[in-house]
Write a protein that holds these residues in place. Structure first.
Motif, PDB file in Angstrom:
ATOM      1  N   ASP A 313      -0.147   4.538 -10.991  1.00 49.62           N
ATOM      2  CA  ASP A 313      -1.250   4.417 -10.036  1.00 49.62           C
ATOM      3  C   ASP A 313      -2.609   4.407 -10.728  1.00 49.62           C
ATOM      4  OD1 ASP A 313       0.614   4.425  -8.027  1.00 49.62           O
ATOM      5  OD2 ASP A 313       0.239   6.485  -7.385  1.00 49.62           O
ATOM      6  N   ALA A 314      -2.703   5.086 -11.858  1.00 51.76           N
ATOM      7  CA  ALA A 314      -3.969   5.151 -12.581  1.00 51.76           C
ATOM      8  C   ALA A 314      -4.199   3.923 -13.462  1.00 51.76           C
ATOM      9  CB  ALA A 314      -4.016   6.419 -13.426  1.00 51.76           C
ATOM     10  N   GLY A 315      -3.266   2.995 -13.455  1.00 53.67           N
ATOM     11  CA  GLY A 315      -3.416   1.787 -14.269  1.00 53.67           C
ATOM     12  C   GLY A 315      -3.276   2.041 -15.749  1.00 53.67           C
ATOM     13  N   LEU A 316      -2.509   3.079 -16.118  1.00 54.17           N
ATOM     14  CA  LEU A 316      -2.389   3.466 -17.524  1.00 54.17           C
ATOM     15  C   LEU A 316      -1.225   2.798 -18.238  1.00 54.17           C
ATOM     16  CD1 LEU A 316      -3.055   7.311 -17.145  1.00 54.17           C
ATOM     17  CD2 LEU A 316      -4.678   5.515 -17.795  1.00 54.17           C
ATOM     18  N   ILE A 317      -0.331   2.145 -17.511  1.00 55.31           N
ATOM     19  CA  ILE A 317       0.817   1.485 -18.118  1.00 55.31           C
ATOM     20  C   ILE A 317       0.452   0.055 -18.494  1.00 55.31           C
ATOM     21  CG2 ILE A 317       3.229   0.822 -17.805  1.00 55.31           C
ATOM     22  CD1 ILE A 317       2.752   3.827 -17.863  1.00 55.31           C
ATOM     23  N   ASP A 318       0.807  -0.336 -19.706  1.00 54.70           N
ATOM     24  CA  ASP A 318       0.559  -1.689 -20.192  1.00 54.70           C
ATOM     25  C   ASP A 318       1.136  -2.690 -19.187  1.00 54.70           C
ATOM     26  OD1 ASP A 318       0.679  -4.177 -21.519  1.00 54.70           O
ATOM     27  OD2 ASP A 318       0.833  -3.213 -23.477  1.00 54.70           O
ATOM     28  N   GLU A 319       0.279  -3.559 -18.649  1.00 53.80           N
ATOM     29  CA  GLU A 319       0.729  -4.488 -17.611  1.00 53.80           C
ATOM     30  C   GLU A 319       1.796  -5.456 -18.113  1.00 53.80           C
ATOM     31  OE1 GLU A 319      -1.902  -6.370 -14.907  1.00 53.80           O
ATOM     32  OE2 GLU A 319      -3.413  -4.789 -15.050  1.00 53.80           O
ATOM     33  N   GLU A 320       1.755  -5.785 -19.396  1.00 58.84           N
ATOM     34  CA  GLU A 320       2.783  -6.671 -19.950  1.00 58.84           C
ATOM     35  C   GLU A 320       4.154  -6.017 -19.844  1.00 58.84           C
ATOM     36  OE1 GLU A 320       3.894  -9.031 -24.121  1.00 58.84           O
ATOM     37  OE2 GLU A 320       1.960  -8.015 -23.888  1.00 58.84           O
ATOM     38  N   LEU A 321       4.209  -4.712 -20.044  1.00 61.28           N
ATOM     39  CA  LEU A 321       5.461  -3.982 -19.907  1.00 61.28           C
ATOM     40  C   LEU A 321       5.835  -3.831 -18.435  1.00 61.28           C
ATOM     41  CD1 LEU A 321       4.880  -1.090 -22.494  1.00 61.28           C
ATOM     42  CD2 LEU A 321       6.102  -3.245 -22.860  1.00 61.28           C
ATOM     43  N   LEU A 322       4.866  -3.459 -17.619  1.00 57.89           N
ATOM     44  CA  LEU A 322       5.112  -3.209 -16.202  1.00 57.89           C
ATOM     45  C   LEU A 322       5.620  -4.457 -15.486  1.00 57.89           C
ATOM     46  CD1 LEU A 322       4.768  -0.789 -14.239  1.00 57.89           C
ATOM     47  CD2 LEU A 322       2.567  -1.770 -13.597  1.00 57.89           C
ATOM     48  N   ASN A 323       5.179  -5.621 -15.931  1.00 60.83           N
ATOM     49  CA  ASN A 323       5.569  -6.874 -15.286  1.00 60.83           C
ATOM     50  C   ASN A 323       6.793  -7.527 -15.923  1.00 60.83           C
ATOM     51  OD1 ASN A 323       3.399  -6.726 -13.466  1.00 60.83           O
ATOM     52  ND2 ASN A 323       2.012  -7.674 -14.937  1.00 60.83           N
ATOM     53  N   ASN A 324       7.397  -6.843 -16.888  1.00 65.69           N
ATOM     54  CA  ASN A 324       8.582  -7.370 -17.560  1.00 65.69           C
ATOM     55  C   ASN A 324       9.821  -6.807 -16.866  1.00 65.69           C
ATOM     56  OD1 ASN A 324      10.751  -7.918 -19.321  1.00 65.69           O
ATOM     57  ND2 ASN A 324       9.410  -7.877 -21.108  1.00 65.69           N
ATOM     58  N   ALA A 325      10.591  -7.671 -16.212  1.00 63.58           N
ATOM     59  CA  ALA A 325      11.750  -7.220 -15.427  1.00 63.58           C
ATOM     60  C   ALA A 325      12.861  -6.658 -16.288  1.00 63.58           C
ATOM     61  CB  ALA A 325      12.293  -8.371 -14.582  1.00 63.58           C
ATOM     62  N   ALA A 326      12.856  -6.953 -17.586  1.00 60.36           N
ATOM     63  CA  ALA A 326      13.858  -6.374 -18.480  1.00 60.36           C
ATOM     64  C   ALA A 326      13.517  -4.933 -18.840  1.00 60.36           C
ATOM     65  CB  ALA A 326      13.986  -7.210 -19.752  1.00 60.36           C
ATOM     66  N   ILE A 327      12.254  -4.533 -18.619  1.00 56.33           N
ATOM     67  CA  ILE A 327      11.828  -3.157 -18.886  1.00 56.33           C
ATOM     68  C   ILE A 327      11.726  -2.384 -17.576  1.00 56.33           C
ATOM     69  CG2 ILE A 327      10.012  -1.706 -19.846  1.00 56.33           C
ATOM     70  CD1 ILE A 327       9.358  -3.924 -21.797  1.00 56.33           C
ATOM     71  N   TYR A 328      10.975  -2.926 -16.623  1.00 59.74           N
ATOM     72  CA  TYR A 328      10.896  -2.348 -15.289  1.00 59.74           C
ATOM     73  C   TYR A 328      11.643  -3.291 -14.348  1.00 59.74           C
ATOM     74  CZ  TYR A 328       7.283   0.899 -16.924  1.00 59.74           C
ATOM     75  OH  TYR A 328       6.600   1.882 -17.598  1.00 59.74           O
ATOM     76  N   PRO A 329      12.958  -3.119 -14.213  1.00 58.29           N
ATOM     77  CA  PRO A 329      13.765  -4.096 -13.462  1.00 58.29           C
ATOM     78  C   PRO A 329      13.305  -4.257 -12.020  1.00 58.29           C
ATOM     79  CG  PRO A 329      15.181  -2.626 -14.716  1.00 58.29           C
ATOM     80  CD  PRO A 329      13.793  -2.063 -14.801  1.00 58.29           C
ATOM     81  N   ASP A 330      13.195  -5.526 -11.611  1.00 50.75           N
ATOM     82  CA  ASP A 330      12.902  -5.801 -10.212  1.00 50.75           C
ATOM     83  C   ASP A 330      14.223  -5.804  -9.436  1.00 50.75           C
ATOM     84  OD1 ASP A 330      14.140  -8.194 -10.960  1.00 50.75           O
ATOM     85  OD2 ASP A 330      12.257  -9.315 -11.021  1.00 50.75           O
ATOM     86  N   GLU A 331      14.154  -6.157  -8.178  1.00 50.39           N
ATOM     87  CA  GLU A 331      15.349  -6.102  -7.330  1.00 50.39           C
ATOM     88  C   GLU A 331      16.446  -7.021  -7.848  1.00 50.39           C
ATOM     89  OE1 GLU A 331      16.569  -6.664  -2.598  1.00 50.39           O
ATOM     90  OE2 GLU A 331      14.478  -6.741  -3.241  1.00 50.39           O
ATOM     91  N   GLU A 332      16.069  -8.206  -8.315  1.00 50.66           N
ATOM     92  CA  GLU A 332      17.059  -9.158  -8.817  1.00 50.66           C
ATOM     93  C   GLU A 332      17.760  -8.629 -10.067  1.00 50.66           C
ATOM     94  OE1 GLU A 332      17.318 -13.807 -10.425  1.00 50.66           O
ATOM     95  OE2 GLU A 332      15.430 -12.989  -9.678  1.00 50.66           O
TER      96      GLU A 332
END
Length: 365
Positions: A313-332
């Motif tokens: 929530d504080a925007g402290l996580i690297d967005e490249e990591l946060l948007n990578n589904a292999a690291i932060y898996p999405d529903e698919e």
């Protein structure tokens, strides 16, 4: 702690890994150490690649304490140390299937949540239920998955299947973890990756033995280094470890994939082992790890996903990591993942015994 409660915690963890959302940036307050620990010592027992390079030194400075930091290669090694009589460790980090077993065996001390206010920073579904009468023995530390890491150039093709890995004509490494490797074999041959059926476990063992000709190493906690050094072309490992070497080399040589047959979630829980030397300082250290800025620093350095909603929530996580589904898996991506269910002591021992047979067979190749 009941087995059903433990399974519920793990199920919530699985659901949460694919559900992290970026919220509006809010600046967190810096963590402040209670003053009464000056001059004391904390003994930490953790995985080797599972913390940021400044996490320990910052804690030592903030609390004016000394930290000894030892590493282990597997949950089994760590648990055996504690079972035989804790030599003085204050912090351990068991994985998702080992944590419930440790709780069932009374190898962990219940946590004093009143002294860990930063538990409020966790994803809502992972916070201990304040109305529950069950004690909490560990808190989520890092999340992740295990799958397949490979050298893109040396393999020469996109890898999407465990079959490609097991039939690859080149050097590969397995991870020295019985539940992980057996779950992969069981998944490939169509069984429950967490089965307790001895016949199915035996079939999984035989699959591994039948597909072990290309194995040149069974690594403990350094498979990613074997890959980085070019000693193997493919390795079973955790997503964070593979992304760490990709970042280190600043290259496109390494890829991580969750094979189409399926693979598993992983998670580390932080807790205090029985007979800890300094449980009060250990409790403060856990609160420190739950701090938003500290959790973000660890997640960004290790490239493992964080269960810390405040850090996101504080925007402290690297967005490249946060948007990578292999690291932060999405529903698919989550649809192709399972988690290893905790088993009773006898079944865990069976997995360990069978794994020893596999390693003896591989060494004889």
């Amino acid at each position: 702690m009941g087995k059903q409660f433990l399974l519920t915690i793990l199920t919530l963890l699985v659901c949460s890994l694919g559900g992290l959302a970026l919220a509006q940036d809010t600046e967190p307050e810096p963590w402040v150490c209670p003053p009464e620990f000056t001059g004391q010592t904390l003994n930490v027992f953790n995985w080797s690649t599972y913390i940021a390079d400044d996490t320990i030194s910052n804690f030592e400075t903030l609390c004016d304490v000394t930290v000894t930091y030892d590493v282990y290669d597997s949950d089994g090694d760590m648990m055996n140390v504690i079972r035989q009589g804790n030599p003085g460790y204050d912090i351990v980090v068991p994985s998702d299937y080992a944590y419930p077993l440790m709780a069932e065996e009374s190898l962990l001390e219940p946590l004093d949540l009143s002294a860990i206010p930063n538990v409020a920073n966790l994803i809502d579904s992972l916070k201990p239920d304040p109305e529950s009468t069950s004690e909490t023995y560990a808190l989520p530390y890092l999340l992740g998955t295990f799958g397949l890491g490979y050298n893109v150039e040396r393999v020469g093709e996109e890898v999407t299947s465990w079959e490609q890995y097991f039939n690859y004509d080149g050097p590969v490494a397995w991870i020295d973890d019985p539940r992980t490797m057996m779950s992969i074999a069981l998944t490939v041959i169509g069984f429950d990756p967490s089965t307790a059926d001895p016949d199915e476990i035996e079939a999984g063992k035989q699959y591994l033995l039948d597909h072990s000709a290309n194995v040149v190493a069974i690594s403990a906690d350094d498979g990613q280094e074997l890959l980085a050094r070019g000693e193997v072309d493919m390795v079973v490992d955790y997503n964070g470890d593979i992304y760490q070497i990709a970042l280190d080399c600043e290259c496109d040589d390494f890829a991580y994939v969750i094979p189409k047959e399926g693979s598993g979630y992983s998670a580390g829980f932080v807790g205090i082992p029985i007979e800890a030397q300094n449980p009060e300082l250990a409790t403060a250290f856990i609160d420190y790890l739950m701090d938003a800025a500290v959790a973000a620093d660890i997640a960004n350095f290790t490239t493992y996903p964080t269960p810390n909603q405040a850090a996101i929530d504080a925007g402290l996580i690297d967005e490249e990591l946060l948007n990578n589904a292999a690291i932060y898996p999405d529903e698919e991506a989550s649809a192709n993942l399972y988690f290893l269910e905790p088993k009773d002591v006898d079944t865990e021992e069976l997995y360990g015994f069978v794994w020893d047979e596999v390693k003896i067979g591989v060494s004889g190749n």
